[in-house]
Write a protein that holds these residues in place. Structure first.
Motif, PDB file in Angstrom:
ATOM      1  N   MET A   1     -13.417  -1.778  -4.732  1.00 53.39           N
ATOM      2  CA  MET A   1     -12.497  -0.759  -4.376  1.00 53.39           C
ATOM      3  C   MET A   1     -11.103  -1.132  -3.892  1.00 53.39           C
ATOM      4  N   SER A   2     -10.183  -0.477  -4.175  1.00 52.67           N
ATOM      5  CA  SER A   2      -8.695  -0.608  -3.605  1.00 52.67           C
ATOM      6  C   SER A   2      -8.350   0.596  -2.924  1.00 52.67           C
ATOM      7  N   GLN A   3      -7.347   0.252  -1.999  1.00 54.60           N
ATOM      8  CA  GLN A   3      -6.771   1.141  -1.146  1.00 54.60           C
ATOM      9  C   GLN A   3      -5.596   1.715  -1.698  1.00 54.60           C
ATOM     10  N   ALA A   4      -5.261   3.156  -1.653  1.00 53.36           N
ATOM     11  CA  ALA A   4      -4.093   3.840  -2.343  1.00 53.36           C
ATOM     12  C   ALA A   4      -3.566   4.679  -1.127  1.00 53.36           C
ATOM     13  N   ILE A   5      -2.166   4.753  -1.175  1.00 53.17           N
ATOM     14  CA  ILE A   5      -1.438   5.752  -0.269  1.00 53.17           C
ATOM     15  C   ILE A   5      -0.910   6.931  -0.987  1.00 53.17           C
ATOM     16  N   LEU A   6      -1.422   8.023  -0.525  1.00 53.35           N
ATOM     17  CA  LEU A   6      -1.132   9.199  -1.735  1.00 53.35           C
ATOM     18  C   LEU A   6       0.395   9.649  -1.469  1.00 53.35           C
ATOM     19  N   LEU A   7       1.135   9.974  -2.380  1.00 51.97           N
ATOM     20  CA  LEU A   7       2.309  10.316  -2.297  1.00 51.97           C
ATOM     21  C   LEU A   7       2.694  11.829  -2.499  1.00 51.97           C
ATOM     22  N   GLN A   8       1.633  12.356  -2.974  1.00 53.55           N
ATOM     23  CA  GLN A   8       1.439  13.733  -3.009  1.00 53.55           C
ATOM     24  C   GLN A   8       0.193  14.439  -2.787  1.00 53.55           C
TER      25      GLN A   8
ATOM     26  N   LEU B   1      -3.377   7.376 -11.016  1.00 55.21           N
ATOM     27  CA  LEU B   1      -2.574   7.952  -9.850  1.00 55.21           C
ATOM     28  C   LEU B   1      -1.138   7.391 -10.019  1.00 55.21           C
ATOM     29  N   VAL B   2      -0.791   5.957 -10.419  1.00 56.32           N
ATOM     30  CA  VAL B   2       0.404   5.623 -10.174  1.00 56.32           C
ATOM     31  C   VAL B   2       1.343   6.153 -11.329  1.00 56.32           C
ATOM     32  N   PRO B   3       0.881   5.969 -12.580  1.00 50.78           N
ATOM     33  CA  PRO B   3       1.674   6.470 -13.689  1.00 50.78           C
ATOM     34  C   PRO B   3       2.159   7.846 -13.464  1.00 50.78           C
ATOM     35  N   ARG B   4       1.325   8.709 -12.703  1.00 53.58           N
ATOM     36  CA  ARG B   4       1.724   9.971 -12.349  1.00 53.58           C
ATOM     37  C   ARG B   4       2.485  10.285 -11.160  1.00 53.58           C
ATOM     38  N   LYS B   5       2.825   9.105 -10.271  1.00 56.46           N
ATOM     39  CA  LYS B   5       3.371   9.271  -9.295  1.00 56.46           C
ATOM     40  C   LYS B   5       2.665   9.934  -8.136  1.00 56.46           C
ATOM     41  N   LEU B   6       1.302   9.709  -8.028  1.00 57.33           N
ATOM     42  CA  LEU B   6       0.551  10.485  -7.068  1.00 57.33           C
ATOM     43  C   LEU B   6       0.364   9.583  -6.030  1.00 57.33           C
ATOM     44  N   ALA B   7       0.253   8.234  -6.229  1.00 58.74           N
ATOM     45  CA  ALA B   7      -0.147   7.324  -5.161  1.00 58.74           C
ATOM     46  C   ALA B   7       0.582   5.816  -5.567  1.00 58.74           C
ATOM     47  N   GLN B   8       0.415   5.118  -4.468  1.00 59.08           N
ATOM     48  CA  GLN B   8       0.963   3.786  -4.675  1.00 59.08           C
ATOM     49  C   GLN B   8      -0.023   2.869  -4.135  1.00 59.08           C
ATOM     50  N   PRO B   9      -0.050   1.608  -4.413  1.00 55.49           N
ATOM     51  CA  PRO B   9      -1.058   0.639  -3.864  1.00 55.49           C
ATOM     52  C   PRO B   9      -0.800   0.501  -2.529  1.00 55.49           C
ATOM     53  N   ALA B  10      -1.716   0.233  -1.561  1.00 54.90           N
ATOM     54  CA  ALA B  10      -1.526   0.106  -0.181  1.00 54.90           C
ATOM     55  C   ALA B  10      -1.570  -1.323   0.058  1.00 54.90           C
TER      56      ALA B  10
ATOM     57  N   ALA C   1       2.607  -3.586   4.415  1.00 54.91           N
ATOM     58  CA  ALA C   1       3.800  -3.090   4.767  1.00 54.91           C
ATOM     59  C   ALA C   1       4.098  -1.563   4.514  1.00 54.91           C
ATOM     60  N   SER C   2       3.296  -1.300   3.118  1.00 51.90           N
ATOM     61  CA  SER C   2       3.424   0.180   2.849  1.00 51.90           C
ATOM     62  C   SER C   2       2.626   1.150   3.602  1.00 51.90           C
ATOM     63  N   ILE C   3       1.527   0.617   4.387  1.00 55.53           N
ATOM     64  CA  ILE C   3       0.748   1.394   5.343  1.00 55.53           C
ATOM     65  C   ILE C   3       1.523   1.736   6.444  1.00 55.53           C
ATOM     66  N   ALA C   4       2.122   0.685   7.032  1.00 55.40           N
ATOM     67  CA  ALA C   4       3.017   0.960   8.173  1.00 55.40           C
ATOM     68  C   ALA C   4       4.125   1.645   7.830  1.00 55.40           C
ATOM     69  N   GLU C   5       4.912   1.574   6.757  1.00 55.94           N
ATOM     70  CA  GLU C   5       5.951   2.513   6.365  1.00 55.94           C
ATOM     71  C   GLU C   5       5.303   4.069   6.341  1.00 55.94           C
ATOM     72  N   SER C   6       4.306   4.064   6.005  1.00 53.22           N
ATOM     73  CA  SER C   6       3.778   5.688   5.716  1.00 53.22           C
ATOM     74  C   SER C   6       3.440   6.194   6.958  1.00 53.22           C
ATOM     75  N   GLU C   7       2.803   5.233   7.964  1.00 52.35           N
ATOM     76  CA  GLU C   7       2.620   5.727   9.175  1.00 52.35           C
ATOM     77  C   GLU C   7       3.718   6.336   9.859  1.00 52.35           C
ATOM     78  N   ARG C   8       5.069   5.250   9.749  1.00 54.59           N
ATOM     79  CA  ARG C   8       6.252   5.733  10.518  1.00 54.59           C
ATOM     80  C   ARG C   8       6.862   6.889   9.822  1.00 54.59           C
ATOM     81  N   ARG C   9       6.728   7.165   8.559  1.00 52.60           N
ATOM     82  CA  ARG C   9       7.306   8.326   7.889  1.00 52.60           C
ATOM     83  C   ARG C   9       6.611   9.528   8.563  1.00 52.60           C
ATOM     84  N   GLN C  10       5.242   9.545   8.766  1.00 48.70           N
ATOM     85  CA  GLN C  10       4.344  10.644   9.141  1.00 48.70           C
ATOM     86  C   GLN C  10       4.657  11.049  10.532  1.00 48.70           C
TER      87      GLN C  10
END
Length: 149
Positions: free
Chosen positions: A1-8, A31-40, A43-52
């Protein structure tokens, strides 16, 4: 299993900004081709938390500003003069647009006429209580006095 950050928001997985476990093929091929998520990544998890956190802070500031505006409107008494007959009935009616313009003139607040909640237009002189929706879930009762010209 891999982790993903949902963009929508994804109905079966979660809401925007959530970190979810998905299979690598689902992430890579759907998920990635439809721009629904990006691999976690870390750095991207920290950026997502900062945005939230920034979004939550902005929402809190907006709610505080809406409450302040509602408190200002609750203290406001609008006076609208309109042509009327001798029995106190208006020729025409007082609409949400006229109330929004009166608030703009009295307090300098720009309101959309659709935010003024009138069950039916005001068709008589006298004092009326009008509900104005300042923001989602924040309303203010404004005393409106309609006088004959």
């Amino acid at each position: 299993m891999s982790q993903a950050i949902l963009l929508q928001d994804v109905e079966t997985l979660g809401e925007r900004g959530d970190v979810v476990d998905v299979s690598p093929g689902y992430l890579r091929n759907y998920l990635v081709p439809r721009k629904l998520a990006q691999p976690a990544t870390t750095a991207s998890i920290a950026e997502s938390e900062r945005r939230q956190q920034a979004a939550e802070q902005a929402a809190a500031e907006q709610a505080a500003k809406a409450e302040e505006t509602a408190a200002t409107l609750r203290k406001t008494v609008l006076t609208i003069s309109h042509q009327a007959g001798e029995d106190g009935r208006l020729f025409g009616s007082v609409t949400g647009q006229e109330i929004a313009e009166a608030v703009r003139a009295a307090r300098g607040l720009k309101l959309d006429k659709r935010r003024v909640q009138l069950p039916e237009p005001i068709k008589s002189t006298g004092s009326h209580m009008v509900t104005i929706e300042v923001a989602d879930g924040v309303t203010a009762e404004v005393k409106t006095i309609v006088t004959p010209e």
